[in-house]
Design an enzyme around this catalytic site. Structure first.
Site, PDB file in Angstrom:
ATOM      1  N   VAL A 138     -65.556 -10.492   9.244  1.00  0.00           N
ATOM      2  CA  VAL A 138     -64.281 -10.877   9.579  1.00  0.00           C
ATOM      3  C   VAL A 138     -63.153 -11.474   8.645  1.00  0.00           C
ATOM      4  O   VAL A 138     -64.134 -12.053   7.617  1.00  0.00           O
ATOM      5  CB  VAL A 138     -64.469 -12.061   9.993  1.00  0.00           C
ATOM      6  CG1 VAL A 138     -63.211 -12.547  10.713  1.00  0.00           C
ATOM      7  CG2 VAL A 138     -65.475 -11.857  11.672  1.00  0.00           C
ATOM      8  N   GLY A 162     -68.931 -10.690   1.294  1.00  0.00           N
ATOM      9  CA  GLY A 162     -69.637 -11.876   1.688  1.00  0.00           C
ATOM     10  C   GLY A 162     -69.168 -12.531   2.651  1.00  0.00           C
ATOM     11  O   GLY A 162     -69.567 -13.736   3.671  1.00  0.00           O
ATOM     12  N   HIS A 163     -68.086 -11.954   3.890  1.00  0.00           N
ATOM     13  CA  HIS A 163     -67.937 -12.796   4.545  1.00  0.00           C
ATOM     14  C   HIS A 163     -67.207 -11.533   6.111  1.00  0.00           C
ATOM     15  O   HIS A 163     -65.923 -11.226   6.540  1.00  0.00           O
ATOM     16  CB  HIS A 163     -66.001 -13.230   4.040  1.00  0.00           C
ATOM     17  CG  HIS A 163     -66.029 -14.698   5.144  1.00  0.00           C
ATOM     18  ND1 HIS A 163     -64.704 -14.221   6.693  1.00  0.00           N
ATOM     19  CD2 HIS A 163     -66.083 -15.840   5.142  1.00  0.00           C
ATOM     20  CE1 HIS A 163     -64.494 -15.071   6.945  1.00  0.00           C
ATOM     21  NE2 HIS A 163     -65.281 -16.734   6.222  1.00  0.00           N
ATOM     22  N   PHE A 164     -68.516 -11.544   6.548  1.00  0.00           N
ATOM     23  CA  PHE A 164     -69.366 -12.256   6.410  1.00  0.00           C
ATOM     24  C   PHE A 164     -70.905 -10.410   6.213  1.00  0.00           C
ATOM     25  O   PHE A 164     -70.193  -9.456   7.407  1.00  0.00           O
ATOM     26  CB  PHE A 164     -70.311 -12.420   7.709  1.00  0.00           C
ATOM     27  CG  PHE A 164     -69.327 -14.294   7.857  1.00  0.00           C
ATOM     28  CD1 PHE A 164     -70.042 -15.193   7.625  1.00  0.00           C
ATOM     29  CD2 PHE A 164     -68.094 -14.028   8.723  1.00  0.00           C
ATOM     30  CE1 PHE A 164     -69.116 -16.274   7.378  1.00  0.00           C
ATOM     31  CE2 PHE A 164     -67.388 -15.234   9.323  1.00  0.00           C
ATOM     32  CZ  PHE A 164     -67.815 -15.951   8.205  1.00  0.00           C
TER      33      PHE A 164
END
Length: 143
Positions: A54, A47-49
């Protein structure tokens, strides 16, 4: 003195998916060097990203704090009966993103240790370049 993941787990209470250091390369007096291998398999990259992975800065600092906990546990008697709580962060700076394939090298130095309280400074590097830094205050308490 060096620690592999099994020895790290004997010193600090963190476990998957929140154990964020892989190896302690050295502890010499008031200084420690630790490693975190950043892989695409890390759960936070979902989810990041998406399509642009990252490592969250807060997790870089958490990994640095875990390395600091290892340094602090090496300075107390009966570390298996203690836990480290971080009380403050100062001067936190992020220099560049950390991405899959990077290896974080944490270098920490204890600046002050009185009673159960400690101040330390940490810098995280990738390929010899600083990516994050912070001063941290922590307290040792009984489990």
């Amino acid at each position: 003195m060096a620690y592999d993941i099994r020895k790290i787990m004997e010193k600090i209470p963190h476990r998957y998916p929140f154990l964020l250091i892989d190896r302690v390369i050295s502890i010499e007096g008031q200084k420690l060097v630790a490693i975190k291998n950043v892989t695409f398999n890390e759960p936070f990259f979902q989810g990041h990203f998406p399509n642009h992975p990252v490592m969250p800065g807060v997790l870089i600092i958490e990994a640095m704090a875990q390395a600091g906990g290892m340094l602090l546990m090496g300075a107390v008697d009966n570390p298996e009966t203690k836990v480290v709580y971080f009380m403050s962060l100062d001067g936190v700076k992020f220099r560049r993103p950390v991405v899959p394939g990077d290896q974080l090298r944490f270098e920490l130095e204890m600046l002050q240790f009185r009673g159960r309280n400690c101040r330390m400074r940490g810098v995280a590097y990738v390929d010899g370049q600083p990516v994050a830094e912070a001063e941290m205050a922590a307290r040792i308490i009984d489990r």
